[in-house]
Design an enzyme around this catalytic site. Structure first.
Site, PDB file in Angstrom:
ATOM      1  N   ARG A  27       0.771  -1.239   0.000  1.00 21.43           N
ATOM      2  CA  ARG A  27       0.000   0.000   0.000  1.00 21.43           C
ATOM      3  C   ARG A  27       0.805   1.294   0.000  1.00 21.43           C
ATOM      4  O   ARG A  27       0.256   2.354  -0.281  1.00 21.43           O
ATOM      5  CB  ARG A  27      -0.966   0.008   1.197  1.00 21.43           C
ATOM      6  CG  ARG A  27      -2.243  -0.737   0.917  1.00 21.43           C
ATOM      7  CD  ARG A  27      -3.117  -0.779   2.151  1.00 21.43           C
ATOM      8  NE  ARG A  27      -2.447  -1.544   3.209  1.00 21.43           N
ATOM      9  CZ  ARG A  27      -2.868  -1.604   4.464  1.00 21.43           C
ATOM     10  NH1 ARG A  27      -3.931  -0.930   4.839  1.00 21.43           N
ATOM     11  NH2 ARG A  27      -2.222  -2.330   5.355  1.00 21.43           N
ATOM     12  N   ARG A  36      -4.833  -2.620  -6.827  1.00 22.32           N
ATOM     13  CA  ARG A  36      -5.688  -3.167  -5.758  1.00 22.32           C
ATOM     14  C   ARG A  36      -7.136  -2.731  -5.962  1.00 22.32           C
ATOM     15  O   ARG A  36      -8.062  -3.510  -5.731  1.00 22.32           O
ATOM     16  CB  ARG A  36      -5.141  -2.657  -4.417  1.00 22.32           C
ATOM     17  CG  ARG A  36      -5.950  -2.966  -3.186  1.00 22.32           C
ATOM     18  CD  ARG A  36      -5.667  -4.372  -2.696  1.00 22.32           C
ATOM     19  NE  ARG A  36      -6.264  -4.604  -1.386  1.00 22.32           N
ATOM     20  CZ  ARG A  36      -7.558  -4.880  -1.200  1.00 22.32           C
ATOM     21  NH1 ARG A  36      -8.373  -4.945  -2.227  1.00 22.32           N
ATOM     22  NH2 ARG A  36      -8.022  -5.091   0.014  1.00 22.32           N
ATOM     23  N   ASP A  73      -0.275 -14.332  -0.178  1.00 21.20           N
ATOM     24  CA  ASP A  73      -0.374 -14.142   1.267  1.00 21.20           C
ATOM     25  C   ASP A  73      -0.253 -15.492   1.934  1.00 21.20           C
ATOM     26  O   ASP A  73      -0.597 -16.521   1.341  1.00 21.20           O
ATOM     27  CB  ASP A  73      -1.711 -13.476   1.633  1.00 21.20           C
ATOM     28  CG  ASP A  73      -1.673 -12.960   3.073  1.00 21.20           C
ATOM     29  OD1 ASP A  73      -1.152 -11.859   3.283  1.00 21.20           O
ATOM     30  OD2 ASP A  73      -2.111 -13.689   3.980  1.00 21.20           O
TER      31      ASP A  73
HETATM   32  O1  1CP Z   1      -3.856  -4.363   0.087  1.00 19.19           O
HETATM   33  C1  1CP Z   1      -4.105  -4.626   1.268  1.00 19.19           C
HETATM   34  O2  1CP Z   1      -4.733  -3.874   2.019  1.00 19.19           O
HETATM   35  C2  1CP Z   1      -3.645  -5.930   1.848  1.00 19.19           C
HETATM   36  C3  1CP Z   1      -2.401  -5.843   2.666  1.00 19.19           C
HETATM   37  C4  1CP Z   1      -1.619  -7.136   2.462  1.00 19.19           C
HETATM   38  C5  1CP Z   1      -0.521  -7.321   1.622  1.00 19.19           C
HETATM   39  C6  1CP Z   1       0.154  -6.294   0.756  1.00 19.19           C
HETATM   40  C7  1CP Z   1      -1.928  -8.394   3.048  1.00 19.19           C
HETATM   41  C8  1CP Z   1      -3.036  -8.717   3.970  1.00 19.19           C
HETATM   42  N1  1CP Z   1      -1.019  -9.332   2.558  1.00 19.19           N
HETATM   43  C9  1CP Z   1      -0.145  -8.717   1.697  1.00 19.19           C
HETATM   44  C10 1CP Z   1       0.924  -9.369   0.923  1.00 19.19           C
HETATM   45  C11 1CP Z   1       1.852 -10.280   1.618  1.00 19.19           C
HETATM   46  N2  1CP Z   1       1.675 -10.863   2.851  1.00 19.19           N
HETATM   47  C12 1CP Z   1       3.087 -10.730   1.080  1.00 19.19           C
HETATM   48  C13 1CP Z   1       3.505 -10.405  -0.347  1.00 19.19           C
HETATM   49  C14 1CP Z   1       4.833 -10.131  -0.777  1.00 19.19           C
HETATM   50  C15 1CP Z   1       5.599  -8.977  -0.180  1.00 19.19           C
HETATM   51  O3  1CP Z   1       6.216  -9.123   0.894  1.00 19.19           O
HETATM   52  O4  1CP Z   1       5.703  -7.929  -0.866  1.00 19.19           O
HETATM   53  C16 1CP Z   1       3.673 -11.558   2.064  1.00 19.19           C
HETATM   54  C17 1CP Z   1       5.009 -12.255   2.023  1.00 19.19           C
HETATM   55  C18 1CP Z   1       2.771 -11.637   3.163  1.00 19.19           C
HETATM   56  C19 1CP Z   1       2.987 -12.447   4.364  1.00 19.19           C
HETATM   57  C20 1CP Z   1       2.067 -12.351   5.523  1.00 19.19           C
HETATM   58  N3  1CP Z   1       0.710 -12.153   5.527  1.00 19.19           N
HETATM   59  C21 1CP Z   1       2.480 -12.544   6.859  1.00 19.19           C
HETATM   60  C22 1CP Z   1       3.896 -12.899   7.268  1.00 19.19           C
HETATM   61  C23 1CP Z   1       4.794 -11.730   7.348  1.00 19.19           C
HETATM   62  C24 1CP Z   1       4.437 -10.688   8.382  1.00 19.19           C
HETATM   63  O5  1CP Z   1       4.105  -9.568   7.962  1.00 19.19           O
HETATM   64  O6  1CP Z   1       4.501 -10.996   9.587  1.00 19.19           O
HETATM   65  C25 1CP Z   1       1.347 -12.420   7.687  1.00 19.19           C
HETATM   66  C26 1CP Z   1       1.301 -12.530   9.214  1.00 19.19           C
HETATM   67  C27 1CP Z   1       0.220 -12.175   6.840  1.00 19.19           C
HETATM   68  C28 1CP Z   1      -1.199 -12.034   7.259  1.00 19.19           C
HETATM   69  C29 1CP Z   1      -1.800 -10.780   6.744  1.00 19.19           C
HETATM   70  N4  1CP Z   1      -2.133 -10.575   5.437  1.00 19.19           N
HETATM   71  C30 1CP Z   1      -2.613  -9.304   5.262  1.00 19.19           C
HETATM   72  C31 1CP Z   1      -2.591  -8.652   6.536  1.00 19.19           C
HETATM   73  C32 1CP Z   1      -3.071  -7.251   6.810  1.00 19.19           C
HETATM   74  C33 1CP Z   1      -2.047  -9.584   7.445  1.00 19.19           C
HETATM   75  C34 1CP Z   1      -1.753  -9.342   8.916  1.00 19.19           C
HETATM   76  C35 1CP Z   1      -2.966  -9.521   9.747  1.00 19.19           C
HETATM   77  C36 1CP Z   1      -2.676  -9.273  11.220  1.00 19.19           C
HETATM   78  O7  1CP Z   1      -2.306 -10.204  11.922  1.00 19.19           O
HETATM   79  O8  1CP Z   1      -2.822  -8.113  11.643  1.00 19.19           O
END
Ligand code: 1CP
Length: 340
Positions: A27, A36, A73
């Protein structure tokens, strides 16, 4: 093998170090927000190859980075196994909480490969376009994915998931076994489709006491690394047991990952003393120092580079980029690391 990231993961002290950033697509980039807005929802963004390829490549068009990470994700895995998943606007993931054997039995490993087909198409199409950058595939580690599956949403401490691990070890263990197998399959499929390295995100590993850290973080990671090494001996694995603290040395010794992600709170010097000298460390700039920019960014970056010079290292953040980060700060970080 001339790709800089792969050389570092093979144990070479490549300098200046290769560089990529967790959540480098996201974002904080206006071009991400534009794509998006074209997708019906976040799951559709992850499973529509035209869109997922585009957002995976966006950060590489702007910045001189050494890796692309597949845009997907960690929760696409439970989705592919048949657990419902939606991303509520501004709220994060929502899943029907898995709390009993019936909910576990409703998951189906046979669905995995067909459901992941669009993600694997994204991998293949990105690989054809990355050039000198390395394409990283990934999965959530079983414990972190189980946290979301059991809790049903993001939480600070995942109380329902951690309680279930104590009160119903049979159900929790069966879920962990299923997720370990599903993770091996997902990562193998990503590698077969073109991923050149894979990363295992255990974002909530640090919530566990040592006994459970060994059972639910180290043991599944060791099984996943061993299975991938048998099938794909040349493909390195980066482990990220976030907030592992004093358990980092045991994690490194037991899993034998080629790369070890260090979180924002971890001391790179201490980690260096705990792990084999050929194991690459990856990390760990504070994402908020990047968002702040200026002296905070320059001084923290310089300290990391000085601490890691002479050992295999991959420059990264200690956790994901925050949405308020100005893209110009990322450009400045790339300049600072390239000048090392
Ligand atoms: O556009 C949006 O609003 C969505 C935000 C978003 C994004 C950009 C989410 C939702 N996921 C992602 C992509 C993502 N997630 C990637 C893509 C590649 C990159 O790094 O550029 C990767 C590797 C992840 C991994 C991920 N998703 C993790 C592990 C890493 C970390 O940050 O700890 C976790 C815990 C998630 C769950 C998740 N997905 C999205 C959100 C907002 C969350 C976190 C939820 C929470 O516990 O608060």
């Amino acid at each position: 093998m001339s790709k800089r990231l792969l050389r570092a993961l093979a144990g070479e002290a490549v300098w200046p170090p290769p560089l990529w950033l967790m959540r480098q697509a996201g974002r904080y980039l206006p071009e991400y927000r534009a794509v998006r807005a074209r997708a019906a929802d976040f799951v559709a963004l992850c499973t529509t190859p035209d869109l997922a390829v585009e957002v995976t490549l966006q950060p590489l068009r702007r910045f001189d980075l050494d890796a692309a990470i597949l845009f997907s994700d960690i929760l696409i895995l439970p989705w592919a196994l048949g657990q419902g998943l939606r991303f509520a606007e501004g709220e994060g993931p929502v899943l029907p909480p898995l709390r009993d054997m019936a909910a576990l039995r409703a998951l189906d490993l046979h669905r995995l490969e067909p459901a992941l087909a669009p993600v694997l198409e994204t991998v293949a199409r990105v690989r054809a376009e990355v050039g000198d950058a390395t394409l990283i595939g990934f999965a959530g580690a079983p414990f972190t994915v189980a946290c979301y599956m059991i809790e049903g949403r993001g939480e600070k401490e995942f109380p329902a998931a951690r309680t279930l691990a104590w009160t119903d070890p049979d159900l929790f263990g069966r879920l962990m076994t299923l997720l370990t197998e599903a993770t091996i399959r997902s990562l193998s499929l990503q590698i077969a489709a073109g991923a050149e390295a894979v990363m295992l995100f255990d974002s909530w590993a640090g919530l566990l006491p040592p006994s459970q850290f060994r059972a639910h973080v180290i043991a599944p990671a060791a099984r996943i690394v061993a299975a991938l090494r048998r099938r794909h001996p040349a493909v390195p694995v980066i482990g990220f047991p976030r907030m592992a603290g004093l358990m980092l040395g045991e994690y490194a010794a037991a899993t034998r990952v080629q790369g070890l992600g260090i979180d924002t709170a971890g001391s790179l010097e201490a980690a260096s003393a705990l792990v084999p000298s050929e194991m690459a460390l990856q990390g760990n700039l504070d994402p908020l120092a990047l968002a702040a920019g200026g002296a905070a960014l320059a001084e923290e970056t310089a300290a990391i580079l000085e601490a890691m010079q002479g050992r295999p290292f991959v420059f990264n953040l200690g956790h994901g980029i925050v949405p308020s980060t100005p893209p110009a700060h990322v450009a400045e970080l790339v300049r600072l690391v390239r000048a090392a």
